[in-house]
Design a protein around this motif. Structure first.
Motif, PDB file in Angstrom:
ATOM      1  N   LEU A  17     -33.957 -50.928  21.797  1.00 30.26           N
ATOM      2  CA  LEU A  17     -32.945 -51.793  22.401  1.00 30.26           C
ATOM      3  C   LEU A  17     -33.195 -51.948  23.891  1.00 30.26           C
ATOM      4  O   LEU A  17     -33.017 -53.044  24.451  1.00 30.26           O
ATOM      5  CB  LEU A  17     -31.544 -51.227  22.150  1.00 30.26           C
ATOM      6  CG  LEU A  17     -30.387 -52.003  22.780  1.00 30.26           C
ATOM      7  CD1 LEU A  17     -30.382 -53.460  22.334  1.00 30.26           C
ATOM      8  CD2 LEU A  17     -29.053 -51.340  22.456  1.00 30.26           C
ATOM      9  N   ARG A  20     -35.658 -54.551  24.352  1.00 35.30           N
ATOM     10  CA  ARG A  20     -35.045 -55.875  24.132  1.00 35.30           C
ATOM     11  C   ARG A  20     -34.279 -56.316  25.375  1.00 35.30           C
ATOM     12  O   ARG A  20     -34.339 -57.485  25.770  1.00 35.30           O
ATOM     13  CB  ARG A  20     -34.107 -55.780  22.918  1.00 35.30           C
ATOM     14  CG  ARG A  20     -33.191 -56.973  22.729  1.00 35.30           C
ATOM     15  CD  ARG A  20     -33.967 -58.224  22.323  1.00 35.30           C
ATOM     16  NE  ARG A  20     -33.080 -59.369  22.242  1.00 35.30           N
ATOM     17  CZ  ARG A  20     -32.794 -60.184  23.255  1.00 35.30           C
ATOM     18  NH1 ARG A  20     -33.353 -59.973  24.449  1.00 35.30           N
ATOM     19  NH2 ARG A  20     -31.988 -61.202  23.096  1.00 35.30           N
ATOM     20  N   ILE A  21     -33.543 -55.402  25.996  1.00 36.76           N
ATOM     21  CA  ILE A  21     -32.802 -55.731  27.217  1.00 36.76           C
ATOM     22  C   ILE A  21     -33.760 -56.069  28.353  1.00 36.76           C
ATOM     23  O   ILE A  21     -33.535 -57.019  29.116  1.00 36.76           O
ATOM     24  CB  ILE A  21     -31.870 -54.566  27.597  1.00 36.76           C
ATOM     25  CG1 ILE A  21     -30.789 -54.386  26.516  1.00 36.76           C
ATOM     26  CG2 ILE A  21     -31.223 -54.806  28.961  1.00 36.76           C
ATOM     27  CD1 ILE A  21     -29.966 -53.120  26.678  1.00 36.76           C
ATOM     28  N   GLU A  24     -34.973 -59.520  27.959  1.00 33.24           N
ATOM     29  CA  GLU A  24     -33.926 -60.472  28.361  1.00 33.24           C
ATOM     30  C   GLU A  24     -33.887 -60.616  29.884  1.00 33.24           C
ATOM     31  O   GLU A  24     -33.761 -61.725  30.415  1.00 33.24           O
ATOM     32  CB  GLU A  24     -32.573 -60.001  27.837  1.00 33.24           C
ATOM     33  CG  GLU A  24     -31.392 -60.859  28.249  1.00 33.24           C
ATOM     34  CD  GLU A  24     -31.071 -61.944  27.240  1.00 33.24           C
ATOM     35  OE1 GLU A  24     -30.152 -62.730  27.496  1.00 33.24           O
ATOM     36  OE2 GLU A  24     -31.729 -61.995  26.183  1.00 33.24           O
ATOM     37  N   ARG A  36     -23.520 -59.646  30.167  1.00 35.97           N
ATOM     38  CA  ARG A  36     -24.616 -59.893  29.222  1.00 35.97           C
ATOM     39  C   ARG A  36     -25.259 -58.569  28.799  1.00 35.97           C
ATOM     40  O   ARG A  36     -25.577 -58.382  27.616  1.00 35.97           O
ATOM     41  CB  ARG A  36     -25.653 -60.821  29.846  1.00 35.97           C
ATOM     42  CG  ARG A  36     -26.855 -61.118  28.948  1.00 35.97           C
ATOM     43  CD  ARG A  36     -26.426 -61.703  27.604  1.00 35.97           C
ATOM     44  NE  ARG A  36     -27.560 -61.978  26.740  1.00 35.97           N
ATOM     45  CZ  ARG A  36     -27.480 -62.103  25.421  1.00 35.97           C
ATOM     46  NH1 ARG A  36     -26.307 -61.985  24.811  1.00 35.97           N
ATOM     47  NH2 ARG A  36     -28.555 -62.351  24.707  1.00 35.97           N
ATOM     48  N   GLN A  39     -22.962 -56.987  26.314  1.00 37.18           N
ATOM     49  CA  GLN A  39     -23.054 -57.690  25.036  1.00 37.18           C
ATOM     50  C   GLN A  39     -24.262 -57.215  24.240  1.00 37.18           C
ATOM     51  O   GLN A  39     -24.169 -56.934  23.031  1.00 37.18           O
ATOM     52  CB  GLN A  39     -23.144 -59.201  25.289  1.00 37.18           C
ATOM     53  CG  GLN A  39     -23.308 -60.057  24.044  1.00 37.18           C
ATOM     54  CD  GLN A  39     -22.043 -60.146  23.214  1.00 37.18           C
ATOM     55  OE1 GLN A  39     -20.954 -60.102  23.762  1.00 37.18           O
ATOM     56  NE2 GLN A  39     -22.187 -60.282  21.908  1.00 37.18           N
ATOM     57  N   LEU A  40     -25.413 -57.107  24.911  1.00 36.77           N
ATOM     58  CA  LEU A  40     -26.620 -56.644  24.237  1.00 36.77           C
ATOM     59  C   LEU A  40     -26.486 -55.188  23.798  1.00 36.77           C
ATOM     60  O   LEU A  40     -26.846 -54.822  22.675  1.00 36.77           O
ATOM     61  CB  LEU A  40     -27.823 -56.800  25.163  1.00 36.77           C
ATOM     62  CG  LEU A  40     -28.252 -58.231  25.498  1.00 36.77           C
ATOM     63  CD1 LEU A  40     -29.242 -58.228  26.664  1.00 36.77           C
ATOM     64  CD2 LEU A  40     -28.874 -58.906  24.276  1.00 36.77           C
ATOM     65  N   GLU A  44     -25.924 -56.523  20.074  1.00 39.79           N
ATOM     66  CA  GLU A  44     -27.191 -57.140  19.673  1.00 39.79           C
ATOM     67  C   GLU A  44     -27.428 -56.859  18.183  1.00 39.79           C
ATOM     68  O   GLU A  44     -27.387 -55.705  17.739  1.00 39.79           O
ATOM     69  CB  GLU A  44     -28.346 -56.582  20.511  1.00 39.79           C
ATOM     70  CG  GLU A  44     -29.707 -57.123  20.143  1.00 39.79           C
ATOM     71  CD  GLU A  44     -29.888 -58.607  20.457  1.00 39.79           C
ATOM     72  OE1 GLU A  44     -30.952 -59.154  20.126  1.00 39.79           O
ATOM     73  OE2 GLU A  44     -28.966 -59.220  21.043  1.00 39.79           O
ATOM     74  N   GLY A  48     -27.453 -53.080  18.626  1.00 42.26           N
ATOM     75  CA  GLY A  48     -26.357 -52.690  19.499  1.00 42.26           C
ATOM     76  C   GLY A  48     -25.505 -51.578  18.898  1.00 42.26           C
ATOM     77  O   GLY A  48     -25.566 -51.293  17.695  1.00 42.26           O
TER      78      GLY A  48
END
Length: 389
Positions: A17, A20-21, A24, A36, A39-40, A44, A48
Protein backbone atom coordinates in the motif's frame (compact mmCIF):
# COMPACT_ATOMS: atom_id res chain seq x y z
CA UNK A 1 5.62 4.81 22.59
CA UNK A 2 6.82 1.46 21.21
CA UNK A 3 4.16 -0.08 18.99
CA UNK A 4 3.97 -3.84 18.34
CA UNK A 5 5.33 -4.97 14.98
CA UNK A 6 3.19 -7.00 12.56
CA UNK A 7 4.09 -10.37 11.13
CA UNK A 8 5.87 -10.67 7.79
CA UNK A 9 2.69 -11.04 5.74
CA UNK A 10 1.04 -7.98 7.30
CA UNK A 11 4.21 -5.96 6.85
CA UNK A 12 4.34 -6.91 3.17
CA UNK A 13 0.68 -5.89 2.86
CA UNK A 14 1.49 -2.47 4.31
CA UNK A 15 4.55 -2.03 2.11
CA UNK A 16 2.46 -2.73 -0.98
CA UNK A 17 0.00 0.00 0.00
CA UNK A 18 2.87 2.37 0.73
CA UNK A 19 4.17 1.80 -2.82
CA UNK A 20 0.68 2.52 -4.16
CA UNK A 21 0.60 5.79 -2.20
CA UNK A 22 4.10 6.70 -3.40
CA UNK A 23 2.98 6.14 -6.99
CA UNK A 24 -0.03 8.40 -6.42
CA UNK A 25 2.25 11.12 -5.04
CA UNK A 26 4.70 10.85 -7.92
CA UNK A 27 1.82 10.97 -10.40
CA UNK A 28 0.53 14.14 -8.71
CA UNK A 29 3.62 16.31 -9.10
CA UNK A 30 5.14 15.08 -5.83
CA UNK A 31 2.34 16.03 -3.43
CA UNK A 32 -1.15 14.93 -2.39
CA UNK A 33 -3.43 16.50 0.20
CA UNK A 34 -3.93 14.61 3.43
CA UNK A 35 -7.55 13.81 2.60
CA UNK A 36 -6.35 11.87 -0.45
CA UNK A 37 -3.71 10.08 1.63
CA UNK A 38 -6.35 9.14 4.21
CA UNK A 39 -8.67 7.89 1.46
CA UNK A 40 -5.93 5.63 0.10
CA UNK A 41 -4.80 4.42 3.52
CA UNK A 42 -8.30 3.50 4.63
CA UNK A 43 -10.28 2.68 1.50
CA UNK A 44 -7.99 1.79 -1.44
CA UNK A 45 -9.69 -1.32 -2.90
CA UNK A 46 -8.14 -4.52 -1.60
CA UNK A 47 -5.38 -2.64 0.24
CA UNK A 48 -6.79 0.03 2.56
CA UNK A 49 -7.49 -0.52 6.23
CA UNK A 50 -11.26 -0.87 5.79
CA UNK A 51 -11.20 -2.53 2.38
CA UNK A 52 -8.51 -5.12 3.08
CA UNK A 53 -8.45 -8.13 5.37
CA UNK A 54 -7.05 -6.67 8.60
CA UNK A 55 -8.99 -7.57 11.77
CA UNK A 56 -10.27 -4.25 13.08
CA UNK A 57 -13.00 -4.48 15.70
CA UNK A 58 -13.18 -6.02 19.14
CA UNK A 59 -10.65 -7.28 21.62
CA UNK A 60 -8.57 -8.97 18.90
CA UNK A 61 -8.58 -5.91 16.65
CA UNK A 62 -7.39 -2.32 16.95
CA UNK A 63 -10.27 -0.74 18.87
CA UNK A 64 -13.59 -1.57 20.52
CA UNK A 65 -16.79 0.24 19.56
CA UNK A 66 -19.89 0.66 21.70
CA UNK A 67 -21.82 -2.30 20.18
CA UNK A 68 -18.95 -4.62 21.15
CA UNK A 69 -18.85 -3.24 24.69
CA UNK A 70 -22.42 -4.21 25.48
CA UNK A 71 -25.54 -5.45 23.71
CA UNK A 72 -27.38 -2.87 25.83
CA UNK A 73 -26.13 -0.18 23.43
CA UNK A 74 -27.99 -1.71 20.47
CA UNK A 75 -30.96 -2.72 22.58
CA UNK A 76 -31.40 0.84 23.79
CA UNK A 77 -31.20 2.21 20.26
CA UNK A 78 -34.07 -0.14 19.50
CA UNK A 79 -36.47 2.14 21.38
CA UNK A 80 -35.51 5.08 19.18
CA UNK A 81 -35.70 3.00 16.01
CA UNK A 82 -39.18 1.81 16.94
CA UNK A 83 -40.41 5.40 17.30
CA UNK A 84 -38.87 6.50 14.01
CA UNK A 85 -40.40 3.54 12.17
CA UNK A 86 -43.82 4.51 13.54
CA UNK A 87 -43.35 8.12 12.38
CA UNK A 88 -42.02 7.25 8.90
CA UNK A 89 -41.55 3.74 7.48
CA UNK A 90 -40.26 0.40 8.83
CA UNK A 91 -37.03 0.54 6.84
CA UNK A 92 -33.46 0.84 8.14
CA UNK A 93 -30.09 1.50 6.53
CA UNK A 94 -26.93 1.15 8.57
CA UNK A 95 -23.89 2.78 6.98
CA UNK A 96 -20.52 1.28 7.87
CA UNK A 97 -21.75 -1.62 9.99
CA UNK A 98 -18.34 -2.67 11.30
CA UNK A 99 -18.37 -6.20 12.69
CA UNK A 100 -22.15 -6.52 12.33
CA UNK A 101 -22.62 -6.59 16.10
CA UNK A 102 -24.93 -3.55 16.14
CA UNK A 103 -27.08 -5.00 13.36
CA UNK A 104 -27.40 -8.41 15.02
CA UNK A 105 -28.33 -7.09 18.46
CA UNK A 106 -30.62 -4.37 17.09
CA UNK A 107 -32.53 -6.86 14.94
CA UNK A 108 -33.09 -9.11 17.96
CA UNK A 109 -34.25 -6.16 20.06
CA UNK A 110 -36.65 -4.96 17.37
CA UNK A 111 -38.01 -8.48 17.10
CA UNK A 112 -38.58 -8.47 20.89
CA UNK A 113 -40.44 -5.17 20.48
CA UNK A 114 -42.44 -6.57 17.53
CA UNK A 115 -41.09 -3.72 15.43
CA UNK A 116 -38.84 -5.46 12.94
CA UNK A 117 -38.08 -3.42 9.84
CA UNK A 118 -39.28 -4.83 6.56
CA UNK A 119 -35.69 -4.46 5.40
CA UNK A 120 -32.39 -3.92 7.22
CA UNK A 121 -29.96 -2.68 4.59
CA UNK A 122 -26.24 -2.28 5.19
CA UNK A 123 -24.13 0.04 3.07
CA UNK A 124 -20.65 -1.47 3.27
CA UNK A 125 -17.96 -1.11 0.61
CA UNK A 126 -15.56 -3.67 2.10
CA UNK A 127 -16.11 -7.22 0.88
CA UNK A 128 -14.21 -8.58 3.89
CA UNK A 129 -16.41 -6.66 6.33
CA UNK A 130 -19.57 -7.72 4.50
CA UNK A 131 -18.65 -11.34 5.07
CA UNK A 132 -17.86 -10.70 8.72
CA UNK A 133 -21.19 -8.91 9.17
CA UNK A 134 -22.99 -11.81 7.52
CA UNK A 135 -21.28 -14.28 9.86
CA UNK A 136 -22.05 -12.20 12.95
CA UNK A 137 -25.74 -11.82 12.10
CA UNK A 138 -25.97 -15.45 11.02
CA UNK A 139 -24.46 -16.65 14.28
CA UNK A 140 -26.59 -14.47 16.59
CA UNK A 141 -29.80 -13.97 14.61
CA UNK A 142 -29.82 -16.54 11.82
CA UNK A 143 -33.61 -16.48 11.51
CA UNK A 144 -33.46 -12.75 10.69
CA UNK A 145 -30.64 -12.87 8.15
CA UNK A 146 -33.11 -12.97 5.25
CA UNK A 147 -34.21 -9.43 6.15
CA UNK A 148 -30.68 -8.08 5.65
CA UNK A 149 -29.42 -6.74 2.32
CA UNK A 150 -26.08 -5.22 1.43
CA UNK A 151 -25.98 -2.08 -0.72
CA UNK A 152 -23.24 -0.85 -3.03
CA UNK A 153 -24.33 2.80 -3.05
CA UNK A 154 -26.73 5.24 -1.47
CA UNK A 155 -30.36 4.82 -2.62
CA UNK A 156 -32.03 7.45 -4.77
CA UNK A 157 -34.79 7.85 -2.20
CA UNK A 158 -35.35 6.48 1.27
CA UNK A 159 -38.03 6.59 3.99
CA UNK A 160 -37.22 5.28 7.45
CA UNK A 161 -34.13 5.31 9.69
CA UNK A 162 -30.54 5.88 8.55
CA UNK A 163 -28.13 4.78 11.30
CA UNK A 164 -24.39 5.46 11.42
CA UNK A 165 -22.22 4.66 14.43
CA UNK A 166 -18.62 5.92 14.28
CA UNK A 167 -18.77 6.65 10.56
CA UNK A 168 -18.05 10.36 10.25
CA UNK A 169 -14.78 10.16 12.21
CA UNK A 170 -13.32 7.83 9.56
CA UNK A 171 -14.11 10.09 6.60
CA UNK A 172 -11.04 11.78 5.05
CA UNK A 173 -10.13 15.22 6.38
CA UNK A 174 -7.95 18.05 5.13
CA UNK A 175 -5.22 19.41 7.39
CA UNK A 176 -4.91 23.19 7.63
CA UNK A 177 -2.20 25.33 9.22
CA UNK A 178 -3.23 28.88 10.08
CA UNK A 179 -0.84 31.84 10.24
CA UNK A 180 2.68 30.44 10.20
CA UNK A 181 5.59 32.52 8.91
CA UNK A 182 6.04 36.23 8.35
CA UNK A 183 2.42 36.68 7.39
CA UNK A 184 0.10 35.61 10.19
CA UNK A 185 -2.76 35.58 7.69
CA UNK A 186 -1.21 32.80 5.60
CA UNK A 187 -3.28 29.63 5.40
CA UNK A 188 -1.46 26.47 4.37
CA UNK A 189 -2.69 22.99 3.60
CA UNK A 190 -0.60 20.18 5.05
CA UNK A 191 -0.15 17.34 2.60
CA UNK A 192 2.04 14.34 1.95
CA UNK A 193 5.19 13.93 -0.16
CA UNK A 194 7.58 11.02 -0.85
CA UNK A 195 11.21 11.62 0.00
CA UNK A 196 14.07 9.16 0.50
CA UNK A 197 11.62 6.25 0.26
CA UNK A 198 9.52 7.63 3.11
CA UNK A 199 6.25 9.50 3.52
CA UNK A 200 6.83 13.05 4.78
CA UNK A 201 4.78 16.16 5.52
CA UNK A 202 4.76 19.08 3.08
CA UNK A 203 2.80 22.34 3.37
CA UNK A 204 1.39 24.32 0.44
CA UNK A 205 -0.86 27.37 0.22
CA UNK A 206 -4.48 26.30 0.63
CA UNK A 207 -6.66 26.87 -2.38
CA UNK A 208 -10.22 27.09 -3.65
CA UNK A 209 -12.98 25.66 -1.47
CA UNK A 210 -10.68 24.66 1.39
CA UNK A 211 -9.22 28.16 1.57
CA UNK A 212 -12.70 29.70 1.72
CA UNK A 213 -13.67 27.37 4.55
CA UNK A 214 -10.42 28.00 6.44
CA UNK A 215 -10.81 31.78 6.12
CA UNK A 216 -14.36 31.59 7.47
CA UNK A 217 -13.13 29.54 10.43
CA UNK A 218 -10.32 32.04 11.03
CA UNK A 219 -12.84 34.88 11.28
CA UNK A 220 -15.15 32.92 13.57
CA UNK A 221 -12.69 31.08 15.84
CA UNK A 222 -9.56 33.29 15.71
CA UNK A 223 -6.98 30.45 15.71
CA UNK A 224 -3.55 31.62 16.93
CA UNK A 225 -0.50 31.61 14.60
CA UNK A 226 0.74 28.09 13.93
CA UNK A 227 -2.62 26.49 14.74
CA UNK A 228 -3.05 23.08 13.04
CA UNK A 229 -6.40 21.33 12.71
CA UNK A 230 -8.72 19.47 10.39
CA UNK A 231 -11.57 20.45 8.08
CA UNK A 232 -13.90 17.58 7.22
CA UNK A 233 -15.31 18.40 3.80
CA UNK A 234 -16.15 14.76 3.04
CA UNK A 235 -18.36 14.45 6.13
CA UNK A 236 -20.29 17.63 5.41
CA UNK A 237 -20.75 16.64 1.76
CA UNK A 238 -22.02 13.21 2.79
CA UNK A 239 -24.51 14.78 5.20
CA UNK A 240 -25.81 17.23 2.63
CA UNK A 241 -26.31 14.45 0.09
CA UNK A 242 -29.01 12.92 2.31
CA UNK A 243 -31.18 15.99 1.80
CA UNK A 244 -31.76 14.77 -1.74
CA UNK A 245 -32.46 11.19 -0.62
CA UNK A 246 -34.51 11.30 2.57
CA UNK A 247 -38.26 11.43 2.01
CA UNK A 248 -39.80 10.91 5.45
CA UNK A 249 -37.63 9.68 8.28
CA UNK A 250 -34.50 10.40 10.25
CA UNK A 251 -30.72 10.19 10.22
CA UNK A 252 -29.20 9.08 13.54
CA UNK A 253 -25.45 9.79 13.70
CA UNK A 254 -23.36 8.66 16.69
CA UNK A 255 -19.73 9.71 16.92
CA UNK A 256 -17.10 11.46 19.00
CA UNK A 257 -16.51 15.16 18.57
CA UNK A 258 -17.39 18.67 19.63
CA UNK A 259 -19.35 21.75 18.63
CA UNK A 260 -17.16 24.17 16.69
CA UNK A 261 -16.23 26.48 19.56
CA UNK A 262 -14.78 23.48 21.39
CA UNK A 263 -13.31 21.79 18.33
CA UNK A 264 -11.22 24.85 17.41
CA UNK A 265 -10.40 25.83 20.98
CA UNK A 266 -7.08 27.74 21.17
CA UNK A 267 -5.54 25.05 23.36
CA UNK A 268 -6.38 22.29 20.84
CA UNK A 269 -3.64 23.62 18.55
CA UNK A 270 -2.51 20.28 17.10
CA UNK A 271 -5.91 19.11 15.93
CA UNK A 272 -7.66 15.85 16.76
CA UNK A 273 -6.06 13.44 14.28
CA UNK A 274 -5.52 10.04 15.90
CA UNK A 275 -4.45 6.57 14.81
CA UNK A 276 -5.47 3.25 16.37
CA UNK A 277 -3.32 0.13 16.14
CA UNK A 278 -3.78 -2.94 18.35
CA UNK A 279 -5.45 -0.90 21.07
CA UNK A 280 -2.68 1.71 21.03
CA UNK A 281 -3.64 5.31 20.19
CA UNK A 282 -0.92 7.44 18.61
CA UNK A 283 -0.47 10.35 16.23
CA UNK A 284 1.59 9.01 13.29
CA UNK A 285 -0.62 8.36 10.23
CA UNK A 286 2.43 7.18 8.25
CA UNK A 287 2.97 4.19 10.55
CA UNK A 288 2.10 0.96 8.70
CA UNK A 289 -0.48 2.25 6.18
CA UNK A 290 -3.32 -0.22 5.77
CA UNK A 291 -2.80 -1.80 9.19
CA UNK A 292 -4.08 1.03 11.39
CA UNK A 293 -7.16 3.18 11.61
CA UNK A 294 -6.89 6.95 11.07
CA UNK A 295 -9.58 9.16 12.55
CA UNK A 296 -10.45 12.74 13.40
CA UNK A 297 -13.09 14.05 15.78
CA UNK A 298 -16.28 15.46 14.27
CA UNK A 299 -17.06 19.18 14.07
CA UNK A 300 -20.77 18.78 14.79
CA UNK A 301 -21.49 22.43 14.05
CA UNK A 302 -20.24 21.93 10.51
CA UNK A 303 -22.36 18.78 10.13
CA UNK A 304 -25.48 20.63 11.30
CA UNK A 305 -24.80 23.62 9.05
CA UNK A 306 -24.41 21.29 6.10
CA UNK A 307 -27.51 19.23 6.79
CA UNK A 308 -29.80 22.13 7.63
CA UNK A 309 -28.38 24.20 4.79
CA UNK A 310 -29.27 21.40 2.38
CA UNK A 311 -32.85 21.21 3.67
CA UNK A 312 -32.86 18.69 6.51
CA UNK A 313 -34.46 19.43 9.88
CA UNK A 314 -32.34 19.26 13.03
CA UNK A 315 -34.19 16.91 15.41
CA UNK A 316 -31.70 16.82 18.27
CA UNK A 317 -28.11 16.85 19.49
CA UNK A 318 -27.02 15.45 22.83
CA UNK A 319 -24.42 13.34 24.59
CA UNK A 320 -24.39 9.58 24.22
CA UNK A 321 -25.11 9.30 27.95
CA UNK A 322 -28.25 11.44 27.76
CA UNK A 323 -29.46 9.69 24.62
CA UNK A 324 -29.08 6.18 26.03
CA UNK A 325 -30.70 7.10 29.33
CA UNK A 326 -33.58 8.82 27.53
CA UNK A 327 -34.09 5.68 25.44
CA UNK A 328 -34.27 3.41 28.47
CA UNK A 329 -30.80 2.06 29.22
CA UNK A 330 -31.72 1.46 32.86
CA UNK A 331 -34.83 -0.46 31.79
CA UNK A 332 -32.70 -2.64 29.51
CA UNK A 333 -30.36 -3.44 32.40
CA UNK A 334 -33.35 -4.19 34.62
CA UNK A 335 -34.15 -7.18 32.43
CA UNK A 336 -31.30 -8.96 34.26
CA UNK A 337 -32.08 -9.74 37.92
CA UNK A 338 -29.73 -7.79 40.19
CA UNK A 339 -29.16 -10.88 42.31
CA UNK A 340 -27.78 -12.71 39.26
CA UNK A 341 -24.32 -11.26 39.90
CA UNK A 342 -22.57 -13.26 37.18
CA UNK A 343 -24.73 -11.69 34.48
CA UNK A 344 -25.70 -8.35 36.00
CA UNK A 345 -22.36 -6.98 37.19
CA UNK A 346 -20.49 -7.26 33.84
CA UNK A 347 -23.42 -5.66 32.02
CA UNK A 348 -23.70 -2.86 34.57
CA UNK A 349 -19.96 -2.16 34.27
CA UNK A 350 -20.21 -2.12 30.47
CA UNK A 351 -23.20 0.22 30.58
CA UNK A 352 -21.30 2.53 32.89
CA UNK A 353 -18.53 2.77 30.30
CA UNK A 354 -21.11 3.83 27.71
CA UNK A 355 -22.46 6.68 29.86
CA UNK A 356 -19.61 7.69 32.17
CA UNK A 357 -18.27 11.22 31.51
CA UNK A 358 -14.77 9.79 31.97
CA UNK A 359 -15.36 7.14 29.29
CA UNK A 360 -17.73 7.49 26.31
CA UNK A 361 -20.66 9.30 27.86
CA UNK A 362 -19.75 12.92 27.11
CA UNK A 363 -17.19 12.66 24.30
CA UNK A 364 -19.59 10.71 22.09
CA UNK A 365 -22.56 12.66 20.78
CA UNK A 366 -25.80 11.70 19.05
CA UNK A 367 -27.14 13.91 16.28
CA UNK A 368 -30.46 13.49 14.46
CA UNK A 369 -31.72 15.04 11.25
CA UNK A 370 -35.12 14.40 9.77
CA UNK A 371 -37.83 15.26 7.35
CA UNK A 372 -41.57 15.01 7.89
CA UNK A 373 -41.18 14.35 11.64
CA UNK A 374 -42.77 16.88 13.99
CA UNK A 375 -42.66 14.78 17.17
CA UNK A 376 -39.75 15.08 19.64
CA UNK A 377 -37.60 11.99 19.39
CA UNK A 378 -37.37 10.17 22.72
CA UNK A 379 -33.57 10.16 22.66
CA UNK A 380 -33.55 13.95 22.93
CA UNK A 381 -36.45 14.43 25.35
CA UNK A 382 -34.03 15.65 28.05
CA UNK A 383 -30.56 17.12 27.75
CA UNK A 384 -30.79 18.36 24.16
CA UNK A 385 -27.72 20.51 23.48
CA UNK A 386 -28.68 21.88 20.07
CA UNK A 387 -28.28 25.45 21.35
CA UNK A 388 -24.57 24.76 21.98
CA UNK A 389 -23.94 24.35 18.27
Amino acid sequence: MTLPLPDADALAYSEALKRRIAYEIESSAGWIDFARFMQLALYEPGMGYYSGGAHKFGAAGDFVTAPEISAAFSQTIGAQAEQIFALSAPQLIEVGAGSGRLAADLLLELERRRSLPERYAILELSGELRERQRRTIGHSAAHLLARVDWLDRLPERFDGLLLANELLDAMPVHLVLWGRGDDDQTILERGVAWENKALVWRDRPAGSRLLDRAQALAEECQPPPGYLSEIGLAATDWTAAWAGILGKGALLLIDYGFPRHEYYHPQRDSGTLMCHYRHHAHGDPFFLPGLQDITAHVDFTAIVESGVGAGLDLLGYTTQAAFLLNCGLTEVLARIPVEDHRRYLPQAQAANKLISPAEMGDLFKVLAFGRGIDTTLIGFAQGDRSVSL
